[in-house]
Design a protein around this motif. Structure first.
Motif, PDB file in Angstrom:
ATOM      1  N   GLY A  11       0.837  -1.189   0.000  1.00 13.77           N
ATOM      2  CA  GLY A  11       0.000   0.000   0.000  1.00 13.77           C
ATOM      3  C   GLY A  11       0.866   1.231   0.000  1.00 13.77           C
ATOM      4  N   PRO A  12       0.311   2.366  -0.398  1.00 12.11           N
ATOM      5  CA  PRO A  12       1.102   3.592  -0.415  1.00 12.11           C
ATOM      6  C   PRO A  12       1.522   4.012   0.986  1.00 12.11           C
ATOM      7  CG  PRO A  12      -1.216   4.069  -0.785  1.00 12.11           C
ATOM      8  CD  PRO A  12      -1.069   2.576  -0.839  1.00 12.11           C
ATOM      9  N   THR A  13       2.528   4.844   1.039  1.00 13.12           N
ATOM     10  CA  THR A  13       3.012   5.340   2.316  1.00 13.12           C
ATOM     11  C   THR A  13       1.894   6.034   3.081  1.00 13.12           C
ATOM     12  OG1 THR A  13       4.743   6.706   3.337  1.00 13.12           O
ATOM     13  CG2 THR A  13       3.781   7.534   1.285  1.00 13.12           C
ATOM     14  N   ALA A  14       1.877   5.862   4.392  1.00 12.48           N
ATOM     15  CA  ALA A  14       0.888   6.467   5.294  1.00 12.48           C
ATOM     16  C   ALA A  14      -0.506   5.873   5.148  1.00 12.48           C
ATOM     17  CB  ALA A  14       0.825   7.986   5.110  1.00 12.48           C
ATOM     18  N   SER A  15      -0.599   4.668   4.555  1.00 10.83           N
ATOM     19  CA  SER A  15      -1.920   4.063   4.360  1.00 10.83           C
ATOM     20  C   SER A  15      -2.344   3.156   5.524  1.00 10.83           C
ATOM     21  CB  SER A  15      -1.962   3.271   3.053  1.00 10.83           C
ATOM     22  OG  SER A  15      -0.993   2.232   3.043  1.00 10.83           O
ATOM     23  N   GLY A  16      -1.502   3.024   6.545  1.00  8.33           N
ATOM     24  CA  GLY A  16      -1.896   2.260   7.728  1.00  8.33           C
ATOM     25  C   GLY A  16      -1.450   0.818   7.762  1.00  8.33           C
ATOM     26  N   GLU A 202      -7.615  11.910   0.865  1.00 10.11           N
ATOM     27  CA  GLU A 202      -7.478  11.654   2.296  1.00 10.11           C
ATOM     28  C   GLU A 202      -6.068  11.172   2.628  1.00 10.11           C
ATOM     29  OE1 GLU A 202     -10.527   8.926   3.431  1.00 10.11           O
ATOM     30  OE2 GLU A 202     -12.155  10.353   3.058  1.00 10.11           O
ATOM     31  N   LEU A 203      -5.487  10.356   1.752  1.00  7.32           N
ATOM     32  CA  LEU A 203      -4.122   9.871   1.984  1.00  7.32           C
ATOM     33  C   LEU A 203      -3.134  11.023   1.975  1.00  7.32           C
ATOM     34  CD1 LEU A 203      -2.186   7.416   2.299  1.00  7.32           C
ATOM     35  CD2 LEU A 203      -1.890   7.525  -0.179  1.00  7.32           C
ATOM     36  N   TYR A 204      -3.264  11.932   1.028  1.00 10.89           N
ATOM     37  CA  TYR A 204      -2.344  13.061   0.954  1.00 10.89           C
ATOM     38  C   TYR A 204      -2.435  13.918   2.220  1.00 10.89           C
ATOM     39  CZ  TYR A 204      -1.810  11.829  -3.992  1.00 10.89           C
ATOM     40  OH  TYR A 204      -1.548  11.167  -5.168  1.00 10.89           O
ATOM     41  N   ALA A 205      -3.634  14.047   2.771  1.00  8.43           N
ATOM     42  CA  ALA A 205      -3.791  14.780   4.026  1.00  8.43           C
ATOM     43  C   ALA A 205      -3.077  14.045   5.160  1.00  8.43           C
ATOM     44  CB  ALA A 205      -5.275  14.958   4.343  1.00  8.43           C
ATOM     45  N   ARG A 206      -3.151  12.711   5.153  1.00 15.12           N
ATOM     46  CA  ARG A 206      -2.452  11.913   6.167  1.00 15.12           C
ATOM     47  C   ARG A 206      -0.941  12.074   6.040  1.00 15.12           C
ATOM     48  NH1 ARG A 206      -4.838   7.173   8.606  1.00 15.12           N
ATOM     49  NH2 ARG A 206      -2.811   6.169   8.336  1.00 15.12           N
ATOM     50  N   ILE A 207      -0.458  12.142   4.803  1.00 17.58           N
ATOM     51  CA  ILE A 207       0.972  12.326   4.563  1.00 17.58           C
ATOM     52  C   ILE A 207       1.438  13.652   5.155  1.00 17.58           C
ATOM     53  CG2 ILE A 207       2.676  12.807   2.753  1.00 17.58           C
ATOM     54  CD1 ILE A 207       1.241  10.654   1.061  1.00 17.58           C
ATOM     55  N   ARG A 262       9.528  20.309   0.483  1.00 19.50           N
ATOM     56  CA  ARG A 262      10.056  19.318  -0.454  1.00 19.50           C
ATOM     57  C   ARG A 262       9.815  17.909   0.067  1.00 19.50           C
ATOM     58  NH1 ARG A 262      16.219  18.380  -2.915  1.00 19.50           N
ATOM     59  NH2 ARG A 262      15.689  16.373  -3.882  1.00 19.50           N
ATOM     60  N   GLY A 263      10.012  17.711   1.354  1.00 19.20           N
ATOM     61  CA  GLY A 263       9.785  16.392   1.932  1.00 19.20           C
ATOM     62  C   GLY A 263       8.346  15.937   1.749  1.00 19.20           C
ATOM     63  N   LYS A 264       7.419  16.824   1.990  1.00 22.48           N
ATOM     64  CA  LYS A 264       5.997  16.482   1.820  1.00 22.48           C
ATOM     65  C   LYS A 264       5.678  16.212   0.352  1.00 22.48           C
ATOM     66  CE  LYS A 264       4.288  19.096   5.826  1.00 22.48           C
ATOM     67  NZ  LYS A 264       3.427  20.229   6.266  1.00 22.48           N
ATOM     68  N   ARG A 265       6.213  17.050  -0.537  1.00 23.87           N
ATOM     69  CA  ARG A 265       5.952  16.894  -1.971  1.00 23.87           C
ATOM     70  C   ARG A 265       6.513  15.574  -2.486  1.00 23.87           C
ATOM     71  NH1 ARG A 265       9.407  20.781  -4.557  1.00 23.87           N
ATOM     72  NH2 ARG A 265      10.877  19.034  -4.625  1.00 23.87           N
ATOM     73  N   TYR A 270       5.696   9.989  -4.312  1.00 28.13           N
ATOM     74  CA  TYR A 270       6.003   8.572  -4.128  1.00 28.13           C
ATOM     75  C   TYR A 270       4.720   7.765  -3.951  1.00 28.13           C
ATOM     76  CZ  TYR A 270       7.944   4.322  -2.025  1.00 28.13           C
ATOM     77  OH  TYR A 270       8.271   3.016  -1.741  1.00 28.13           O
ATOM     78  N   ALA A 271       3.784   8.294  -3.179  1.00 31.39           N
ATOM     79  CA  ALA A 271       2.504   7.616  -2.989  1.00 31.39           C
ATOM     80  C   ALA A 271       1.791   7.437  -4.322  1.00 31.39           C
ATOM     81  CB  ALA A 271       1.623   8.403  -2.018  1.00 31.39           C
TER      82      ALA A 271
END
Length: 311
Positions: A11-16, A202-207, A262-265, A270-271
């Motif tokens: 799963g993508p990063t930060a997906s749990g 929602e995932l991007y908000a979690r990231i 940059r880190g967030k972007r 990547y997700a």
């Protein structure tokens, strides 16, 4: 002795994935094996979102933080280590649960590892920048140098397109000339795969929120300690999301705010690539869009029990 099939979770990063794998380990008497390329490094616990000491205490975890940052830990090395762990877990009658965001690791486990040469990080960055700038032009270039690969890879499949081009740049040979894989370690009836596919917005908000928490829990200090080791910039660990920006900040090239952005972007991008990997590389894996751990656990346990009974 009959062994239950291994559970593979991508799963993508930060997906749990961490919470889910722990819940499954408790439910199924399982043990967790890391399938994330950055969480193997002992130097990065915060920036890689490695399970905390409290989380690790809830279930047996393997291959987290066991590699020094100076090592170029490859898919081949991961596969060797993971296979040894799976054998040991099965020998003890437990269920192997492999969870992580590095799709190539899981693909190598169930499809076999192609004997493609390692590509220097500098070439990887160059090719990725070219593909992200103009995917159509990159795909046209691939068609010129490797028509067979271009026929199989769609222009939207950034990960496979990038991989094919970087291999050609490095070796001067088409990637198709290297793609006779070794036999897979896990056979068809020995595993079951699941892909977490949460709503992207929602995932991007979690990231974003997770990166902010990383800042509060020591990410800049962790990054500075790694930066001060003066490791080569092309090592995998130096490309961990957040590290390139922090390095520029430590070198006084950018502000802290710019490094954070940059880190967030980079993490969001990547997700996006991970979603593409799921779509193209794991087409038959069961999708689980729900973000509820209990729902995810019930879906996986139901399918796992059915496959185990059928075996």
């Amino acid at each position: 002795m009959r062994t239950a099939p291994a559970i593979l979770i991508h799963g993508p990063t930060a997906s749990g994935k961490t919470d889910l794998s722990i819940a499954l380990a408790k439910e199924l008497d399982g043990e967790i094996i890391n399938a994330d390329a950055m969480q193997v490094y002992k130097d990065l616990s915060v920036l890689s979102a490695r399970p905390s000491a409290e989380e690790i205490a809830q279930a047996p975890h393997h291959m987290f933080g066991h590699v020094d940052g100076a090592e170029r830990y490859s898919t081949g090395l991961w596969l060797k280590d993971a296979c040894a762990q799976i054998e040991d877990i099965r020998r003890r009658g437990k269920v192997p649960i492999l969870a992580g965001g590095t799709g190539l690791y899981l693909s190598a486990l169930v499809h076999g590892l192609s004997k493609v040469p390692d590509v220097p990080e500098e070439i990887k960055r160059e090719v990725l920048a070219k593909v992200e700038a103009d995917r159509a032009a990159a795909h046209a270039e691939l068609a010129r140098v490797d028509a067979d690969a271009a026929a199989r890879i769609k222009p939207l499949d950034i990960q496979r397109l990038t991989r094919a081009l970087e291999v050609y740049y490095h070796t001067g040979k088409p990637i198709t000339s290297f793609q006779t894989p070794e036999p897979a370690f896990l056979k068809q009836n020995e595993w079951v795969g699941f892909a977490l596919t949460p709503i992207r917005k929602e995932l991007y908000a979690r990231i974003e929120a997770r990166f902010d928490r990383m800042l509060e829990t020591g990410a800049p200090d962790e990054a500075r300690i790694l930066f001060e080791r003066k490791l080569p910039a092309d090592l995998p660990i130096m490309r961990a999301h957040g590290m390139p920006g922090f390095c520029e900040f430590f070198e006084e090239k950018v502000s802290l705010e710019e490094a954070i952005e940059r880190g967030k972007r980079d993490t969001r991008r990547y997700a996006k690539r991970q979603f593409t990997w799921i779509a193209h590389q794991f087409p038959t894996w069961t999708r689980i869009p729900s973000k509820c751990v209990e729902v995810r656990k019930k879906v996986i346990c139901s399918i796992h029990h059915a496959i185990d009974a059928a075996n």
